[in-house]
Design an enzyme around this catalytic site. Structure first.
Site, PDB file in Angstrom:
ATOM      1  N   ASN A  14       0.877  -1.177   0.000  1.00 44.24           N
ATOM      2  CA  ASN A  14       0.000   0.000   0.000  1.00 44.24           C
ATOM      3  C   ASN A  14       0.915   1.228   0.000  1.00 44.24           C
ATOM      4  OD1 ASN A  14      -2.608   1.201   2.297  1.00 44.24           O
ATOM      5  ND2 ASN A  14      -2.373   1.525   0.124  1.00 44.24           N
ATOM      6  N   CYS A  76      -5.351   5.997   7.794  1.00 46.39           N
ATOM      7  CA  CYS A  76      -4.743   4.908   7.033  1.00 46.39           C
ATOM      8  C   CYS A  76      -3.740   4.212   7.938  1.00 46.39           C
ATOM      9  CB  CYS A  76      -4.065   5.429   5.769  1.00 46.39           C
ATOM     10  SG  CYS A  76      -3.204   4.148   4.831  1.00 46.39           S
ATOM     11  N   GLY A  77      -3.993   2.939   8.207  1.00 41.32           N
ATOM     12  CA  GLY A  77      -3.105   2.194   9.095  1.00 41.32           C
ATOM     13  C   GLY A  77      -1.732   1.968   8.508  1.00 41.32           C
ATOM     14  N   ASN A  78      -1.662   1.624   7.216  1.00 39.72           N
ATOM     15  CA  ASN A  78      -0.360   1.404   6.582  1.00 39.72           C
ATOM     16  C   ASN A  78       0.456   2.690   6.546  1.00 39.72           C
ATOM     17  OD1 ASN A  78      -0.545  -1.404   5.931  1.00 39.72           O
ATOM     18  ND2 ASN A  78      -1.997  -0.883   4.330  1.00 39.72           N
ATOM     19  N   HIS A 154     -15.972   0.700   6.575  1.00 35.89           N
ATOM     20  CA  HIS A 154     -15.640  -0.532   5.862  1.00 35.89           C
ATOM     21  C   HIS A 154     -16.850  -1.446   5.843  1.00 35.89           C
ATOM     22  CE1 HIS A 154     -11.220   0.004   5.551  1.00 35.89           C
ATOM     23  NE2 HIS A 154     -11.407   0.750   6.619  1.00 35.89           N
ATOM     24  N   ASN A 183     -15.192   1.790   2.029  1.00 35.18           N
ATOM     25  CA  ASN A 183     -14.165   0.817   1.664  1.00 35.18           C
ATOM     26  C   ASN A 183     -14.805  -0.576   1.682  1.00 35.18           C
ATOM     27  OD1 ASN A 183     -11.629   2.620   1.852  1.00 35.18           O
ATOM     28  ND2 ASN A 183     -12.658   2.969   3.801  1.00 35.18           N
ATOM     29  N   GLU A 201     -10.492   0.127  -2.114  1.00 33.50           N
ATOM     30  CA  GLU A 201     -10.326   1.243  -1.189  1.00 33.50           C
ATOM     31  C   GLU A 201     -11.016   2.489  -1.722  1.00 33.50           C
ATOM     32  OE1 GLU A 201      -6.690   3.025   1.539  1.00 33.50           O
ATOM     33  OE2 GLU A 201      -6.355   1.257   0.284  1.00 33.50           O
ATOM     34  N   ARG A 202     -11.809   3.086  -0.861  1.00 36.84           N
ATOM     35  CA  ARG A 202     -12.542   4.296  -1.224  1.00 36.84           C
ATOM     36  C   ARG A 202     -11.588   5.377  -1.736  1.00 36.84           C
ATOM     37  NH1 ARG A 202     -15.516   7.671   3.547  1.00 36.84           N
ATOM     38  NH2 ARG A 202     -13.355   7.594   4.285  1.00 36.84           N
ATOM     39  N   CYS A 210      -4.615  -2.676   2.969  1.00 36.33           N
ATOM     40  CA  CYS A 210      -5.292  -1.582   3.663  1.00 36.33           C
ATOM     41  C   CYS A 210      -5.280  -1.917   5.141  1.00 36.33           C
ATOM     42  CB  CYS A 210      -6.721  -1.418   3.143  1.00 36.33           C
ATOM     43  SG  CYS A 210      -7.693  -0.173   4.028  1.00 36.33           S
ATOM     44  N   GLY A 211      -4.621  -1.087   5.944  1.00 33.69           N
ATOM     45  CA  GLY A 211      -4.497  -1.369   7.369  1.00 33.69           C
ATOM     46  C   GLY A 211      -5.824  -1.330   8.098  1.00 33.69           C
ATOM     47  N   THR A 212      -6.610  -0.273   7.865  1.00 32.68           N
ATOM     48  CA  THR A 212      -7.921  -0.199   8.511  1.00 32.68           C
ATOM     49  C   THR A 212      -8.827  -1.311   7.993  1.00 32.68           C
ATOM     50  OG1 THR A 212      -8.603   1.463   6.879  1.00 32.68           O
ATOM     51  CG2 THR A 212      -7.802   2.278   9.015  1.00 32.68           C
ATOM     52  N   GLY A 213      -8.647  -1.676   6.703  1.00 36.23           N
ATOM     53  CA  GLY A 213      -9.428  -2.777   6.148  1.00 36.23           C
ATOM     54  C   GLY A 213      -9.090  -4.096   6.785  1.00 36.23           C
TER      55      GLY A 213
END
Length: 275
Positions: A14, A76-78, A154, A183, A201-202, A210-213
């Protein structure tokens, strides 16, 4: 127009373009994100991330993130893990615990380092926000999923055919049930207990990770009895370890972050002038 130094980094594939706004100003970041993110005519990325000093005492640094379509993301987690690596290895901070201000609030980043090199970063993603599962009818087929917000929305669908996210993702992202768009994750629990996940991803389309994903997928798996509180989420670009702790109801994400290259670019023409 002046050249702007940037650093390209990725977390499990990502990839984003990072600019230290404590040193450099980015005019019209939405426009710059669109032009620089173009993988044929620009630098190529999933978006643009601006690293800054926090304007509030509760955090040490700030993050603004703009998707490849120019829209501003909340979290964004990443990217947050990459920021931790950037700040620590570029000697901007010596702290191994960093408080990062995002549009979703302050996130705490815990760095694991060896001889000054960041090996992994664990992000306290906070508590998931949950809603009842919703049913849709995309492309003529019924899809039932679980909505989980990790500071951004998500919708997680468990299916044997995770590759169909590319077909169904666009319509689901813009579904009327999601007025701010969403997302989309298509996920499958594997024989070894890991969860194979692909993401639409949105604002960016299909991304390598996607970290949050990954966090949303782990929470959805636990809620639906497909997994316990700890999961290994396998995405196109690599694996993230997710723990949804009972002690504080927070979700913790652990994974790598990598430098790709440094360069300079001129907005808005997306011309890389040095590497």
């Amino acid at each position: 127009m002046s050249r702007i130094p940037f650093t390209k980094m990725h977390g499990c594939g990502n990839d984003y373009i990072y600019v230290n706004t404590m040193l450099y100003t980015v005019p019209c970041p939405s426009e710059v994100a669109i032009k620089w993110s173009d993988r044929h005519k620009g630098i190529g990325s999933d978006g643009l991330v601006l690293i800054g000093k926090s304007p509030v005492p509760e955090a040490d640094f700030s993050m603004r993130i703009f998707n490849a379509d120019g829209s501003e993301a909340m979290m964004c987690g990443n990217a947050s893990r990459c920021i931790a690596k950037y700040l620590f290895e570029r000697r901007i901070t010596e702290d191994t615990e960093i408080r990062l201000l995002t549009l979703s609030g302050v996130k705490t980043l815990h760095i694991t380092a060896n001889n000054g090199i960041v090996e992994s970063v664990t992000v306290d993603m906070g508590e998931p926000q949950l809603e009842d599962a919703t049913q849709f009818l995309p492309n003529g087929e019924l899809c039932q999923g679980t909505f989980v917000s990790m500071g951004n929305p998500h919708y997680v669908i468990f299916t044997d055919d995770v590759d169909r996210v590319g077909e169904s993702g666009p319509s689901l992202e813009h579904h009327a049930a999601f007025p701010q768009r969403c997302n989309i994750e298509f996920a499958r629990v594997e024989a070894d207990g890991s969860i194979r996940t692909r993401v639409w991803e949105r604002g960016s389309g299909i991304t390598m990770a996607c970290g949050t994903g990954a966090c949303a997928t782990a929470v959805a798996a636990a809620l639906t009895g497909r997994a316990g509180r700890s999961s290994q989420i396998v995405m196109d670009g690599g694996m993230l370890s997710i723990e949804w702790r009972e002690s504080d109801n927070h979700v913790y994400m652990t994974g790598p972050a990598e430098f790709v290259f440094d360069g300079e670019a001129v907005p808005p023409n997306s011309l890389i002038t040095s590497l």
